[in-house]
Design a protein around this motif. Structure first.
Motif, short mmCIF file in Angstrom:
data_model
loop_
_atom_site.label_atom_id
_atom_site.label_comp_id
_atom_site.label_asym_id
_atom_site.label_seq_id
_atom_site.Cartn_x
_atom_site.Cartn_y
_atom_site.Cartn_z
N ALA A 55 0.86 -1.18 0.00
CA ALA A 55 0.00 0.00 0.00
C ALA A 55 0.89 1.23 0.00
CB ALA A 55 -0.92 0.00 1.22
N ASP A 56 1.91 1.20 -0.85
CA ASP A 56 3.00 2.16 -0.76
C ASP A 56 2.59 3.59 -1.07
OD1 ASP A 56 4.42 -0.12 -0.33
OD2 ASP A 56 5.42 -0.15 -2.27
N TYR A 78 -0.86 4.99 -11.62
CA TYR A 78 -0.91 4.50 -10.24
C TYR A 78 0.31 4.89 -9.40
CZ TYR A 78 -4.97 1.54 -11.22
OH TYR A 78 -6.23 1.09 -11.54
N TYR A 79 1.39 5.33 -10.04
CA TYR A 79 2.63 5.60 -9.31
C TYR A 79 3.03 4.36 -8.48
CZ TYR A 79 1.77 10.48 -10.49
OH TYR A 79 1.54 11.66 -11.17
N ASN A 80 2.77 3.20 -9.03
CA ASN A 80 3.07 1.93 -8.37
C ASN A 80 3.36 0.92 -9.46
OD1 ASN A 80 2.36 -0.85 -7.33
ND2 ASN A 80 2.11 0.30 -5.42
N THR A 81 4.55 0.33 -9.43
CA THR A 81 5.00 -0.51 -10.53
C THR A 81 4.13 -1.74 -10.72
OG1 THR A 81 7.27 0.26 -10.19
CG2 THR A 81 6.99 -1.74 -11.48
N THR A 105 19.36 -6.54 -7.16
CA THR A 105 18.10 -5.81 -7.36
C THR A 105 17.37 -6.29 -8.60
OG1 THR A 105 17.15 -3.56 -7.33
CG2 THR A 105 19.06 -3.93 -8.76
N HIS A 106 16.10 -5.94 -8.69
CA HIS A 106 15.28 -6.18 -9.89
C HIS A 106 14.21 -5.10 -9.88
CE1 HIS A 106 13.22 -8.67 -13.01
NE2 HIS A 106 12.16 -8.04 -12.52
N VAL A 107 14.33 -4.13 -10.79
CA VAL A 107 13.43 -2.97 -10.79
C VAL A 107 12.86 -2.77 -12.19
CG1 VAL A 107 13.21 -0.49 -10.39
CG2 VAL A 107 14.70 -1.86 -8.91
N ASP A 108 11.54 -2.90 -12.32
CA ASP A 108 10.87 -2.69 -13.59
C ASP A 108 10.66 -1.21 -13.86
OD1 ASP A 108 9.75 -5.61 -14.35
OD2 ASP A 108 9.55 -5.32 -12.19
N PHE A 109 10.75 -0.82 -15.15
CA PHE A 109 10.42 0.55 -15.54
C PHE A 109 9.69 0.52 -16.88
CE2 PHE A 109 14.61 -0.32 -17.23
CZ PHE A 109 14.66 0.30 -18.46
N PRO A 125 6.19 7.47 -14.80
CA PRO A 125 7.08 7.65 -13.65
C PRO A 125 7.39 6.32 -12.98
CG PRO A 125 5.22 9.19 -13.55
CD PRO A 125 4.92 8.20 -14.64
N LEU A 126 8.58 6.22 -12.42
CA LEU A 126 8.99 5.05 -11.65
C LEU A 126 9.01 5.44 -10.17
CD1 LEU A 126 10.23 2.23 -11.17
CD2 LEU A 126 12.47 3.25 -11.70
N SER A 127 8.19 4.76 -9.38
CA SER A 127 8.21 4.95 -7.94
C SER A 127 9.17 3.92 -7.36
CB SER A 127 6.80 4.76 -7.35
OG SER A 127 6.82 4.85 -5.94
N HIS A 128 10.28 4.40 -6.83
CA HIS A 128 11.31 3.48 -6.33
C HIS A 128 11.95 4.03 -5.06
CE1 HIS A 128 14.48 0.50 -6.30
NE2 HIS A 128 15.38 1.45 -6.28
#
Length: 410
Positions: free
Chosen positions: A103-104, A333-336, A377-381, A269-272
């Motif tokens: 629920a970031d 959503y600003y959520n990946t 790490t593993h970060v989707d964009f 946008p990427l929320s990280h």
């Protein structure tokens, strides 16, 4: 029971039955924020009703997390949490299922020193290396689902009256996971079947390369020999299916680590790490990121790609049509978990071993030898749009359309 409670109960059913697909005698580990307590209680009751041997809940709270980042000693962020890594690795080795309820708040750590965030992520990632290897090889079942928080709802729906934002976000989440269907479980089964049909076409083609063209993007991605296209559901080491992301709209595979060349521009946008990175461009040479530029969050992006050497390479290539439910909702959503399922995307960092023939049975060194990337790490964009074309290039050089104007060309 109100209509909302009935729908929430169905959501819990989906998470337990389709998401982690809990089995009699299995342990379920739940990671969740304290604001999701009611939902987690539902999940716990349903898991025990199926026959779970134990439901272990690890609670979190963004206020407490921010207090830590603001006030804790510097060494806290560079000391490996071996106790936590040991617990999670033991659960994975014993076949537990892991459910993440998120629920970031996209701005939860805004203003925090990016170096502190980077140190925390790097140290934690290194401590969880063995656990992540199990996760990326489908050794155990895991799933991510989301519930609203007020700060997140405020970010997504700033033009909606404040008192209506949470309800609006609940409604949107319920739609993305198909809870507005008469039989959500059946709807998911049909959806996964449709995704599988796309993966089957791509697996039959065995493209050597993909070529992406869009405004700000001209990128070629080579695929490793024996690559496999996967979709929403996976099979764990005991032969049970699970769905890692709810929602999911993608089919995906792993790139050849050293086979990425050109430039790609983000489209969402990427929320990280509690911060927003936006309007960014990555330039690749022989797989490695050699240049990054961001209109917002440049420092956070630089810290991300410097997490380790593997963070300068890609670990995932995912295809999502522009004409898909989340994309057509026009909600950012600003959520990946959600935004990646509205757009073609790539991932920086570690590759999924199951995206390679025999990859699940390979050790880390063998996976690397076959062209897969390794990282903490593993970060989707997100990179997709209605203006994106993708060509598949065969081993003998034939060029075939895969995407046209953001959608499947077959």
């Amino acid at each position: 029971m109100t209509d909302f409670e009935a729908t929430l109960s169905k959501y819990a059913d989906l998470a337990v039955q389709i998401g982690v697909n809990i089995q009699p005698g299995q342990i379920l580990v739940v990671h969740a924020p304290i604001l999701a307590a009611d939902f987690v209680r539902m999940i716990t009751a349903k898991a025990y009703a199926i026959g779970a041997s134990l439901v272990k809940v690890n609670w979190s709270d963004e206020f407490i997390t921010r207090q830590q980042f603001e006030h804790a000693a510097d060494e806290v962020f560079t000391k490996a949490p071996t106790w936590y890594a040991g617990e999670m690795t033991e659960f994975a080795e014993n076949g537990a299922a892991v459910l993440h309820v998120i629920a970031d708040n996209p701005d939860a750590l805004k203003g925090i020193d990016p170096q502190r965030i980077s140190n925390f992520q790097k140290t934690r990632g290194a401590a969880l290396t063995k656990y992540r290897e199990y996760q990326m090889s489908d050794k155990f079942s895991w799933c991510i689902v989301a519930v609203p928080s007020q700060p997140w709802a405020d970010k997504v729906f700033p033009d909606v009256p404040a008192e209506e934002r949470m309800g609006k976000l609940w409604e949107a989440i319920f739609h993305t996971v198909r809870l507005d269907h008469e039989d959500p479980v059946a709807a998911w089964q049909e959806h996964l079947k449709n995704l599988d049909s796309k993966a089957n076409v791509l697996n039959a083609k065995k493209y050597k390369k993909l070529h992406y063209i869009a405004p700000g993007t001209d990128l070629t991605i080579e695929l490793p020999k024996g690559h496999l296209w996967a979709q929403g559901d996976s099979i764990n080491a005991k032969g049970h299916s699970f769905v890692a992301n709810m929602p999911t709209e993608e089919v995906f595979t792993a790139p050849l680590k050293t086979g990425v060349n050109g430039t790609v521009r983000s489209t969402k946008p990427l929320s990280h790490g509690g911060n927003i990175i936006d309007g960014f461009t990555l330039t690749f040479e022989n797989g490695r990121i050699i240049k990054v530029e961001a209109e917002k969050g440049q420092e956070a992006l630089e810290h991300l790609i410097n997490m380790d050497e593997g963070a300068r390479y890609l670990g995932e290539v995912a295809l999502v049509p522009h004409q898909s439910p989340i994309s057509e909702s026009n909600i950012l959503y600003y959520n990946t978990l959600f935004d990646e399922n509205a757009s073609n995307h790539l991932a920086i960092g570690m590759a999924y071993a199951f995206c390679l023939e025999g990859g699940k049975e390979m050790n880390a060194e063998q996976q690397i030898a076959h062209g897969l990337n390794s990282s903490v790490t593993h970060v989707d964009f997100m990179i997709g749009s209605s203006a994106m074309d993708i060509d598949g290039i065969t081993e003998d050089g034939n060029v075939e359309p895969v995407f046209r104007n953001g959608n499947w060309a077959f």
